[in-house]
Design a protein around this motif. Structure first.
Motif, PDB file in Angstrom:
ATOM      1  N   SER A   1      -6.808  -1.563   1.373  1.00 37.55           N
ATOM      2  CA  SER A   1      -7.596  -1.161   2.536  1.00 37.55           C
ATOM      3  C   SER A   1      -8.658  -2.204   2.856  1.00 37.55           C
ATOM      4  O   SER A   1      -8.878  -2.551   4.019  1.00 37.55           O
TER       5      SER A   1
ATOM      6  N   GLU B   1     -13.670   6.110   1.267  1.00 36.06           N
ATOM      7  CA  GLU B   1     -13.174   7.482   1.132  1.00 36.06           C
ATOM      8  C   GLU B   1     -12.322   7.637  -0.125  1.00 36.06           C
ATOM      9  O   GLU B   1     -12.427   8.635  -0.836  1.00 36.06           O
ATOM     10  N   LEU B   2     -11.490   6.646  -0.392  1.00 38.78           N
ATOM     11  CA  LEU B   2     -10.610   6.718  -1.557  1.00 38.78           C
ATOM     12  C   LEU B   2     -11.386   6.715  -2.868  1.00 38.78           C
ATOM     13  O   LEU B   2     -11.031   7.424  -3.812  1.00 38.78           O
TER      14      LEU B   2
ATOM     15  N   ASP C   1     -10.351  -2.451   6.363  1.00 37.07           N
ATOM     16  CA  ASP C   1     -10.555  -1.023   6.595  1.00 37.07           C
ATOM     17  C   ASP C   1     -11.472  -0.477   5.495  1.00 37.07           C
ATOM     18  O   ASP C   1     -11.037   0.283   4.617  1.00 37.07           O
TER      19      ASP C   1
ATOM     20  N   ARG D   1       0.828  -1.210   0.000  1.00 37.79           N
ATOM     21  CA  ARG D   1       0.000   0.000   0.000  1.00 37.79           C
ATOM     22  C   ARG D   1       0.863   1.262   0.000  1.00 37.79           C
ATOM     23  O   ARG D   1       0.520   2.244  -0.655  1.00 37.79           O
TER      24      ARG D   1
ATOM     25  N   GLU E   1      -4.688   0.853  -3.870  1.00 42.69           N
ATOM     26  CA  GLU E   1      -4.665   1.297  -2.478  1.00 42.69           C
ATOM     27  C   GLU E   1      -5.987   0.961  -1.791  1.00 42.69           C
ATOM     28  O   GLU E   1      -6.015   0.495  -0.637  1.00 42.69           O
ATOM     29  N   ALA E   2      -7.091   1.182  -2.501  1.00 47.64           N
ATOM     30  CA  ALA E   2      -8.405   0.857  -1.945  1.00 47.64           C
ATOM     31  C   ALA E   2      -8.539  -0.650  -1.724  1.00 47.64           C
ATOM     32  O   ALA E   2      -9.100  -1.103  -0.719  1.00 47.64           O
TER      33      ALA E   2
ATOM     34  N   ASN F   1     -13.862   1.693   5.486  1.00 45.06           N
ATOM     35  CA  ASN F   1     -14.123   3.133   5.479  1.00 45.06           C
ATOM     36  C   ASN F   1     -13.080   3.888   4.647  1.00 45.06           C
ATOM     37  O   ASN F   1     -13.418   4.828   3.910  1.00 45.06           O
ATOM     38  N   THR F   2     -11.828   3.482   4.760  1.00 44.97           N
ATOM     39  CA  THR F   2     -10.783   4.119   3.944  1.00 44.97           C
ATOM     40  C   THR F   2     -11.001   3.834   2.469  1.00 44.97           C
ATOM     41  O   THR F   2     -10.826   4.713   1.615  1.00 44.97           O
TER      42      THR F   2
END
Length: 372
Positions: free
Chosen positions: A168, A179-180, A173, A141, A164-165, A175-176
């Motif tokens: 996550s 957001e991404l 994770d 990541r 990256e998502a 929620n991240t």
């Protein structure tokens, strides 16, 4: 591999210029012995001499040092395939140390960093303890984040954001990940139709056909990435589940996915089997696993991206992909994972005593062991 190759550059450039070691030494203001030591790799020039040497030979300091912070697409492909193969032959920690050295050396080569992160994600299953897996995903990541934040290539940053998502999610994770990806869900505006029209208007019909084939092919693959997740969300509604699966099989038959892209069809069978397990329909689950095994043990190796009689204009596009037509993992790893995803999948433990399941498992394991 040497980081600094100034010796051979000095020798080459000095001979091209037709000067002696003594003449170069006089220009720089050092002894002839110093130049001799530089050219025989006994020592390096003082950093204050580098601008003078580079200016004298009319080259950059990077060229003087023969420092290459970037890698070509072909070099990245070769390196990826080598490391992917190494993961099947060498100790995991040893290969990862090689990966870290490469990442450090080419920390500004963003196409490479993206693929190195993908390489880690595609081999995380080799790490047996959860803490180690999480650590590896986090390490990948950080590479994706660097590419996303530092690269000027929009295509690279989009891929890095997606990866990256994905990391996550793998790290639990959500929620991240939300957001991404917030705001990225927008109406599709495929450029292929515009490109095809432009090619057609300029009399390049074959190029127009090739562009549209690429668009059709990519969207079919994307469609089959959606089906497994949608099926799992429909397990509480058997009628909806069966209808979604039926439609998926219709598309698969229409485009001959068993030959065109067996990997995505195999994923559909796994999800279908898991869904039927949740519905307590073990016979149907075994039917799906039987279909999966037929694909996984057939003559599909080594798995590569390719066209067929319908998609006969894909070669040029496939050659331009970061990894070409090859898949992200070595054949030995692929064969092994094709078996383990069934044999060691907790979702199928309820079938472990069924003779049909035992036969399927034995067949898959035999195929996995064909390459030592």
């Amino acid at each position: 591999m040497k980081e600094i190759n100034i010796a051979k550059v000095l020798v080459k450039k000095r001979k091209e210029k037709g000067i002696t070691q003594e003449e170069l030494a006089n220009y720089i203001g050092v002894s002839k012995a110093s130049v001799s030591k530089w050219e025989t790799e006994q020592s390096y020039p003082d950093v204050t001499f580098l601008p003078q040497l580079a200016a004298y030979f009319n080259i950059s300091i990077d060229e003087l040092m023969d420092y290459k912070p970037q890698m070509t697409k072909e070099d990245i492909r070769k390196l990826y395939r080598k490391l992917s193969s190494d993961f099947t032959k060498k100790p995991f920690d040893s290969v990862m140390e090689d990966c870290r050295i490469i990442n450090k050396k080419y920390y500004s080569c963003f196409p490479l960093l993206l693929q190195m992160g993908i390489l880690m994600i595609n081999h995380v299953e080799l790490v047996k303890d959860p803490q180690g897996s999480a650590s590896l995903i986090e390490e990948a990541r950080t590479l994706f984040i660097r590419v996303k934040e530092e690269s000027d290539d929009i295509s690279l940053t989009k891929q890095a954001l997606y990866m990256e998502a994905l990391c996550s999610l793998a790290l639990r994770d959500p929620n991240t990940a939300l957001e991404l990806l917030d705001g990225t869900f927008a109406p599709a505006l495929p450029p292929e139709s515009i490109l095809a029209s432009a090619y057609q208007m300029t009399g390049r019909a074959d190029e127009a056909k090739a562009v549209l084939q690429v668009g059709i092919y990519q969207n079919i693959v994307v469609l089959f990435n959606f089906f497994p997740a949608y099926l799992m969300l429909c397990t509480d509604n058997p009628a909806k589940f069966d209808e979604a699966l039926r439609r998926a099989f219709v598309v698969a038959e229409a485009f001959d996915m068993k030959r065109l892209h067996p990997a995505v069809l195999a994923g559909l069978y796994i999800s279908a089997a898991q869904g039927y397990i949740i519905q307590n329909n073990h016979d149907q689950a075994l039917d799906m696993l039987q279909q999966y095994a037929q694909i996984a043990t057939s003559d599909i190796y080594p798995l590569t991206l390719h066209g067929d009689a319908f998609f006969d204009l894909l070669d040029g596009w496939l050659d331009k992909l970061d990894l070409g037509s090859g898949l992200p993992r070595d054949e030995k790893t692929v064969r092994k994972s094709m078996a383990e995803v069934i044999v060691h999948n907790p979702a199928f433990s309820v079938l472990s005593e069924e003779q049909r399941f035992k036969n399927i498992a034995e067949k898959l394991q035999a195929t996995a062991e064909k390459i030592k």
